[in-house]
Design an enzyme around this catalytic site. Structure first.
Site, PDB file in Angstrom:
ATOM      1  N   GLN A 353       0.834  -1.202   0.000  1.00  0.00           N
ATOM      2  CA  GLN A 353       0.000   0.000   0.000  1.00  0.00           C
ATOM      3  C   GLN A 353       0.873   1.258   0.000  1.00  0.00           C
ATOM      4  OE1 GLN A 353      -3.092   0.731  -0.374  1.00  0.00           O
ATOM      5  NE2 GLN A 353      -2.951   2.909   0.201  1.00  0.00           N
ATOM      6  N   GLU A 354       1.977   1.202   0.714  1.00  0.00           N
ATOM      7  CA  GLU A 354       2.839   2.379   0.833  1.00  0.00           C
ATOM      8  C   GLU A 354       3.685   2.627  -0.415  1.00  0.00           C
ATOM      9  OE1 GLU A 354       2.792   4.549   3.069  1.00  0.00           O
ATOM     10  OE2 GLU A 354       2.155   3.721   4.987  1.00  0.00           O
ATOM     11  N   SER A 355       4.278   1.549  -0.962  1.00  0.00           N
ATOM     12  CA  SER A 355       5.290   1.764  -2.008  1.00  0.00           C
ATOM     13  C   SER A 355       5.197   0.806  -3.186  1.00  0.00           C
ATOM     14  CB  SER A 355       6.683   1.610  -1.393  1.00  0.00           C
ATOM     15  OG  SER A 355       6.877   0.259  -0.968  1.00  0.00           O
TER      16      SER A 355
END
Length: 515
Positions: A353-355
């Protein structure tokens, strides 16, 4: 001593002694005679009391005998045995094994009900709805909690508890085939349904108006396995409940919903037909209470709240990156998971989700690396190089563990984890603001279903001005948590053996033509 006090039933001394006293020769003889009569009277009184006690005892014993001879009700037998037998069936919408043990909506409901009765649950896992109903009919279970839809045919031989969900029946197909738009379009392909499901009864009712409608009954594969076969193009069409379709489409991205058939249907537990309504009455009280206190809503949100955020493109990207990017970093996620006692797949879901599992990712806000740590957070965690994937993963895992430790102890999992994920994204202060808002509105601040309703309010001036930590992108945090939950579910599915697919591709299937 007043001699009249020792005489039974209040008789007068003179009446009792009579002429025998008058004929006594002297005072000594009289006194002796009187003492003798006193002893006899006391003895007689004692015998009377003993007799009355005997009558009382025998009457009490008789009452106890009558009480214990009454047959126990079904509910009393269950409580006496300490065991509630529940037949269910394996599947994501009912009961399945996870890394933390058995879970599923039907599983959780049954556990709650058993806790109410102060007994243990014995789960009997059947292969199909037909087998679950048969187990119930034969007395092998007290309740069938197996994702059963109420229909006219089933109501003739089963007693249904109060319904707890309303669903639709849907025709599904693979995106590699033309989409059927109506019942008439199904005539050009093979339609299979699992034996014993209510879908068979629905199709029989539809055939009265659609003479060309035909189907095959599959006696070996349940609904989830048929959905796999449809996704692989081995069967043209099948019918499933809308909740089953919602969940399984995340795992089988080729699955598509063609259209709904019939009216909305109710999902409920089933009990055997019996004059003994004790267990049934208890289920009525149980479902009434969990609806009133929102426990049912919380359970449904646990399994379906994030599934509605279905995005074929994003899930397809994760499947691709699972094969191409994740292998380079998997061992670090596993190591971090072991060190901080967190499922490595949850850490991987956060990183995706972040990267999208890019170690050199940079956001517009200046956060960097695989786990997108801010400069301040990285410094606190002693992460010297945010672009170093090992440092980033271990730092992110440490930060999540610290965040989990900040969550109030009365908040239980999985809500506890969803709180921590939102705090990972927003900061814990904003989560406390949201909890206070929920409490002010009369909700339960310890439930994620309540928190996710008010988090978007933190972006509105008339709300965030009343909070301690001010403005926050609460709506983004809700989307963030839903996405991670969806990615986590998919990673669990991909990393564990796909039993559904293996069973569906097993021995030759048995089929019978629909009539």
């Amino acid at each position: 001593m007043n001699l009249s006090e020792v005489m039974p039933f209040g008789l007068n001394l003179k009446d009792t002694l009579g002429r025998s006293l008058d004929h006594a020769k002297n005072v000594d003889d009289k006194n002796k005679f009187i003492r003798g009569r006193q002893k006899k009277s006391a003895l007689k009184q004692s015998n009377v009391f003993r007799f009355l006690a005997y009558l009382f005892f025998t009457a009490s014993f008789s009452g106890c005998t009558q009480e214990t001879s009454r047959p126990l009700t079904q509910l009393e037998r269950i409580k006496q045995s300490g065991e509630l037998r529940v037949v269910t069936r394996y599947g994501p919408s009912t009961y399945y094994e996870s890394v933390n043990g058995a879970v599923g909506l039907e599983h959780d409901l049954a556990e709650l009900f058993a806790r109410r009765l102060d007994v243990k649950v014995k789960f009997i896992v059947s292969d199909s709805a037909k087998q679950a109903i048969q187990t119930l009919d034969e007395g092998g279970a007290d309740i069938a909690a197996a994702g059963l839809l109420i229909d006219v045919v089933r109501k003739k031989k089963l007693r249904f508890a109060p319904p707890y969900r309303v669903l639709t029946e849907q025709v599904l197909y693979s995106d590699g085939r033309p989409r059927p738009n109506s019942i008439a379009d199904l005539a050009g392909g093979v339609l299979e349904v699992s034996a014993g499901t209510s879908h068979v009864n629905t199709l029989k009712a539809l055939k009265r108006n659609y003479r060309d409608l035909n189907w095959q009954i599959n006696f070996d594969q349940d609904v989830h396995e048929l959905l796999f076969l449809v996704s692989e193009g081995l069967v043209d069409y099948t019918v499933a409940n809308s909740d089953q379709a919602l969940i399984m489409r995340r795992y089988y991205p080729k699955l598509q919903v063609a259209f709904d058939i019939g009216k909305a249907r109710e999902l409920a537990w089933a009990l055997p037909m019996s004059e003994d309504a004790s267990l049934y009455d208890e289920t009525v009280r149980f479902f009434r209470e969990i609806k009133e206190d929102k426990t049912l809503d919380q359970l449904i949100d646990r399994y379906y709240g994030h599934a509605e955020a279905f995005d074929v493109a994003l899930d397809s990207s994760l499947r691709r990156d699972y094969l191409t990017r994740l292998p380079k970093f998997k061992r670090w996620f596993v190591q971090a998971g072991r060190r901080y006692d967190i499922d490595w797949r949850l850490l991987a879901a956060i990183a995706y989700q972040e990267s999208k599992w890019r170690s050199t990712a940079v956001s517009a806000e200046g956060v960097r690396g695989m786990m997108m740590l801010t400069g301040v957070t990285a410094k606190e965690l002693k992460v010297t190089d945010r672009f170093n994937p090992v440092q980033s993963i271990l730092g992110g895992a440490s930060y999540l563990r610290q965040t989990l430790a900040n969550i109030p102890s009365q908040i239980e999992d999985p809500d506890r984890t969803w709180f921590a994920l939102a705090a990972y994204n927003l900061g814990y202060g904003h989560i406390e603001d949201a909890r206070n808002l929920v409490a002010r509105r009369g909700g339960d601040p310890d439930k994620w279903i309540e928190i996710k309703k008010v988090l978007p309010l933190l972006g509105k001036p008339n709300w965030y001005r009343k909070t301690k930590y001010g403005k926050a992108r609460g709506a983004v945090a809700v989307h963030y948590v839903n996405s991670i939950r969806r990615y986590y579910d998919l990673l669990v599915w991909l990393t564990e053996e796909n039993a559904t697919g293996k069973m569906a591709m097993g021995p030759e299937k048995s089929r019978a033509e629909g009539v």
